[in-house]
Design a protein around this motif. Structure first.
Motif, PDB file in Angstrom:
ATOM      1  N   PRO A  82      57.381-130.771 -50.536  1.00 17.13           N
ATOM      2  CA  PRO A  82      56.221-130.740 -51.407  1.00 17.13           C
ATOM      3  C   PRO A  82      55.065-130.010 -50.722  1.00 17.13           C
ATOM      4  O   PRO A  82      54.963-130.028 -49.507  1.00 17.13           O
ATOM      5  CB  PRO A  82      55.875-132.216 -51.620  1.00 17.13           C
ATOM      6  N   ALA A  83      54.242-129.380 -51.500  1.00 14.98           N
ATOM      7  CA  ALA A  83      53.089-128.658 -50.948  1.00 14.98           C
ATOM      8  C   ALA A  83      51.949-129.646 -50.692  1.00 14.98           C
ATOM      9  O   ALA A  83      51.125-129.897 -51.555  1.00 14.98           O
ATOM     10  CB  ALA A  83      52.655-127.560 -51.901  1.00 14.98           C
ATOM     11  N   VAL A  84      51.960-130.237 -49.520  1.00  9.57           N
ATOM     12  CA  VAL A  84      50.928-131.192 -49.129  1.00  9.57           C
ATOM     13  C   VAL A  84      50.206-130.596 -47.930  1.00  9.57           C
ATOM     14  O   VAL A  84      50.765-130.525 -46.835  1.00  9.57           O
ATOM     15  CB  VAL A  84      51.534-132.568 -48.764  1.00  9.57           C
ATOM     16  N   ARG A  85      48.997-130.163 -48.142  1.00 13.59           N
ATOM     17  CA  ARG A  85      48.242-129.535 -47.058  1.00 13.59           C
ATOM     18  C   ARG A  85      47.783-130.568 -46.036  1.00 13.59           C
ATOM     19  O   ARG A  85      47.375-131.664 -46.388  1.00 13.59           O
ATOM     20  CB  ARG A  85      47.034-128.801 -47.608  1.00 13.59           C
TER      21      ARG A  85
ATOM     22  N   VAL B  89      57.518-136.468 -46.450  1.00 13.62           N
ATOM     23  CA  VAL B  89      57.109-135.058 -46.491  1.00 13.62           C
ATOM     24  C   VAL B  89      57.658-134.340 -45.261  1.00 13.62           C
ATOM     25  O   VAL B  89      58.156-133.219 -45.349  1.00 13.62           O
ATOM     26  CB  VAL B  89      55.570-134.923 -46.569  1.00 13.62           C
ATOM     27  N   CYS B  90      57.580-134.996 -44.114  1.00 13.64           N
ATOM     28  CA  CYS B  90      58.098-134.435 -42.869  1.00 13.64           C
ATOM     29  C   CYS B  90      59.597-134.157 -42.982  1.00 13.64           C
ATOM     30  O   CYS B  90      60.074-133.079 -42.616  1.00 13.64           O
ATOM     31  CB  CYS B  90      57.806-135.405 -41.722  1.00 13.64           C
ATOM     32  N   LEU B  91      60.332-135.122 -43.500  1.00 13.46           N
ATOM     33  CA  LEU B  91      61.774-134.963 -43.659  1.00 13.46           C
ATOM     34  C   LEU B  91      62.097-133.842 -44.640  1.00 13.46           C
ATOM     35  O   LEU B  91      62.954-132.998 -44.365  1.00 13.46           O
ATOM     36  CB  LEU B  91      62.407-136.273 -44.127  1.00 13.46           C
ATOM     37  N   ALA B  92      61.407-133.805 -45.753  1.00 13.23           N
ATOM     38  CA  ALA B  92      61.640-132.751 -46.745  1.00 13.23           C
ATOM     39  C   ALA B  92      61.327-131.382 -46.158  1.00 13.23           C
ATOM     40  O   ALA B  92      62.054-130.414 -46.397  1.00 13.23           O
ATOM     41  CB  ALA B  92      60.808-132.998 -47.999  1.00 13.23           C
ATOM     42  N   ASP B  93      60.267-131.306 -45.366  1.00 14.54           N
ATOM     43  CA  ASP B  93      59.903-130.042 -44.724  1.00 14.54           C
ATOM     44  C   ASP B  93      61.030-129.585 -43.803  1.00 14.54           C
ATOM     45  O   ASP B  93      61.473-128.439 -43.884  1.00 14.54           O
ATOM     46  CB  ASP B  93      58.599-130.203 -43.949  1.00 14.54           C
ATOM     47  N   ALA B  94      61.508-130.466 -42.941  1.00 19.95           N
ATOM     48  CA  ALA B  94      62.581-130.102 -42.014  1.00 19.95           C
ATOM     49  C   ALA B  94      63.847-129.701 -42.762  1.00 19.95           C
ATOM     50  O   ALA B  94      64.487-128.706 -42.409  1.00 19.95           O
ATOM     51  CB  ALA B  94      62.883-131.259 -41.072  1.00 19.95           C
ATOM     52  N   MET B  95      64.197-130.443 -43.791  1.00 15.29           N
ATOM     53  CA  MET B  95      65.418-130.148 -44.528  1.00 15.29           C
ATOM     54  C   MET B  95      65.317-128.819 -45.285  1.00 15.29           C
ATOM     55  O   MET B  95      66.332-128.207 -45.591  1.00 15.29           O
ATOM     56  CB  MET B  95      65.750-131.282 -45.493  1.00 15.29           C
ATOM     57  N   SER B  96      64.108-128.361 -45.546  1.00 12.68           N
ATOM     58  CA  SER B  96      63.948-127.114 -46.294  1.00 12.68           C
ATOM     59  C   SER B  96      64.140-125.874 -45.430  1.00 12.68           C
ATOM     60  O   SER B  96      64.433-124.810 -45.944  1.00 12.68           O
ATOM     61  CB  SER B  96      62.577-127.071 -46.975  1.00 12.68           C
ATOM     62  N   TRP B  97      63.986-125.992 -44.116  1.00 12.64           N
ATOM     63  CA  TRP B  97      64.109-124.804 -43.262  1.00 12.64           C
ATOM     64  C   TRP B  97      65.128-124.940 -42.143  1.00 12.64           C
ATOM     65  O   TRP B  97      65.563-123.957 -41.567  1.00 12.64           O
ATOM     66  CB  TRP B  97      62.759-124.423 -42.650  1.00 12.64           C
ATOM     67  N   GLU B  98      65.515-126.151 -41.823  1.00  8.66           N
ATOM     68  CA  GLU B  98      66.358-126.417 -40.662  1.00  8.66           C
ATOM     69  C   GLU B  98      67.761-125.833 -40.815  1.00  8.66           C
ATOM     70  O   GLU B  98      68.406-126.019 -41.839  1.00  8.66           O
ATOM     71  CB  GLU B  98      66.426-127.932 -40.478  1.00  8.66           C
ATOM     72  N   ASP B  99      68.235-125.139 -39.796  1.00  9.49           N
ATOM     73  CA  ASP B  99      69.595-124.623 -39.770  1.00  9.49           C
ATOM     74  C   ASP B  99      70.532-125.791 -39.475  1.00  9.49           C
ATOM     75  O   ASP B  99      70.434-126.418 -38.415  1.00  9.49           O
ATOM     76  CB  ASP B  99      69.720-123.558 -38.684  1.00  9.49           C
ATOM     77  N   PRO B 100      71.448-126.116 -40.384  1.00 12.42           N
ATOM     78  CA  PRO B 100      72.331-127.266 -40.172  1.00 12.42           C
ATOM     79  C   PRO B 100      73.121-127.211 -38.866  1.00 12.42           C
ATOM     80  O   PRO B 100      73.425-128.233 -38.282  1.00 12.42           O
ATOM     81  CB  PRO B 100      73.271-127.227 -41.379  1.00 12.42           C
ATOM     82  N   ALA B 101      73.433-126.021 -38.409  1.00  9.71           N
ATOM     83  CA  ALA B 101      74.205-125.886 -37.171  1.00  9.71           C
ATOM     84  C   ALA B 101      73.354-126.137 -35.929  1.00  9.71           C
ATOM     85  O   ALA B 101      73.896-126.332 -34.843  1.00  9.71           O
ATOM     86  CB  ALA B 101      74.820-124.491 -37.094  1.00  9.71           C
ATOM     87  N   LEU B 102      72.043-126.144 -36.098  1.00  9.63           N
ATOM     88  CA  LEU B 102      71.153-126.289 -34.951  1.00  9.63           C
ATOM     89  C   LEU B 102      70.301-127.548 -35.013  1.00  9.63           C
ATOM     90  O   LEU B 102      69.285-127.642 -34.327  1.00  9.63           O
ATOM     91  CB  LEU B 102      70.246-125.053 -34.839  1.00  9.63           C
ATOM     92  N   ARG B 103      70.687-128.511 -35.805  1.00 12.55           N
ATOM     93  CA  ARG B 103      69.901-129.742 -35.919  1.00 12.55           C
ATOM     94  C   ARG B 103      69.844-130.455 -34.582  1.00 12.55           C
ATOM     95  O   ARG B 103      70.841-130.567 -33.870  1.00 12.55           O
ATOM     96  CB  ARG B 103      70.526-130.672 -36.953  1.00 12.55           C
ATOM     97  N   TRP B 104      68.656-130.973 -34.270  1.00 10.76           N
ATOM     98  CA  TRP B 104      68.487-131.705 -33.028  1.00 10.76           C
ATOM     99  C   TRP B 104      67.279-132.618 -33.163  1.00 10.76           C
ATOM    100  O   TRP B 104      66.332-132.306 -33.872  1.00 10.76           O
ATOM    101  CB  TRP B 104      68.295-130.751 -31.851  1.00 10.76           C
ATOM    102  N   GLY B 105      67.315-133.713 -32.506  1.00  9.64           N
ATOM    103  CA  GLY B 105      66.159-134.589 -32.432  1.00  9.64           C
ATOM    104  C   GLY B 105      65.957-135.474 -33.643  1.00  9.64           C
ATOM    105  O   GLY B 105      66.758-135.505 -34.573  1.00  9.64           O
TER     106      GLY B 105
ATOM    107  N   ALA C 174      50.337-137.468 -39.631  1.00  4.29           N
ATOM    108  CA  ALA C 174      51.594-137.999 -39.109  1.00  4.29           C
ATOM    109  C   ALA C 174      51.371-138.991 -37.970  1.00  4.29           C
ATOM    110  O   ALA C 174      50.473-138.823 -37.150  1.00  4.29           O
ATOM    111  CB  ALA C 174      52.484-136.854 -38.629  1.00  4.29           C
ATOM    112  N   ALA C 175      52.201-140.013 -37.940  1.00  8.65           N
ATOM    113  CA  ALA C 175      52.132-141.021 -36.883  1.00  8.65           C
ATOM    114  C   ALA C 175      52.405-140.410 -35.507  1.00  8.65           C
ATOM    115  O   ALA C 175      51.938-140.924 -34.502  1.00  8.65           O
ATOM    116  CB  ALA C 175      53.123-142.145 -37.173  1.00  8.65           C
TER     117      ALA C 175
END
Length: 113
Positions: A24-27, A71-87, A33-34
């Motif tokens: 989502p577009a949340v500026r 929002v953090c999770l959605a952001d990561a899932m929108s750009w993250e390369d599945p082969a390079l997931r870490w952390g 973030a915690a």
């Protein structure tokens, strides 16, 4: 060639939207973030076996009460390369995010079929 790239970008964006991975577009959400101000290394623990489990749990605990975790999770899932997931991102360890992605993909395919 520009037209092909535009078509590919639209198709990728459409696929990610259908899978529910468009952030989502949340500026300014990162400021809320915690983890803001926490050493990033906490979220990318190094090690294997039983020694890594408490480190992952500590990172997930920081995320647990975060007001912008989704929002953090959605952001990561929108750009993250599945082969390079870490952390730990958005409260989920890399394997958790891979499972989430696969489950959403399978559900989307099942709904289309």
């Amino acid at each position: 060639m520009k037209g092909v790239t535009g078509v590919r970008s639209r198709r990728v964006r459409e696929l990610l939207t259908n899978l529910g991975f468009i952030a989502p577009a949340v500026r300014g959400w990162r400021d809320q973030a915690a983890c803001s101000g926490t050493n990033p290394e906490v979220f990318y623990p190094v090690g294997s076996g039983p020694e890594i489990a408490p480190r992952v749990a500590a990172a997930k605990q920081i995320c647990a009460g975060c007001p912008v975790r989704q929002v953090c999770l959605a952001d990561a899932m929108s750009w993250e390369d599945p082969a390079l997931r870490w952390g730990v991102v958005g409260g989920l360890w890399a394997a958790d995010r891979s499972e989430l992605f696969e489950n959403r993909r399978v559900n989307q395919i099942g709904e289309v079929a």
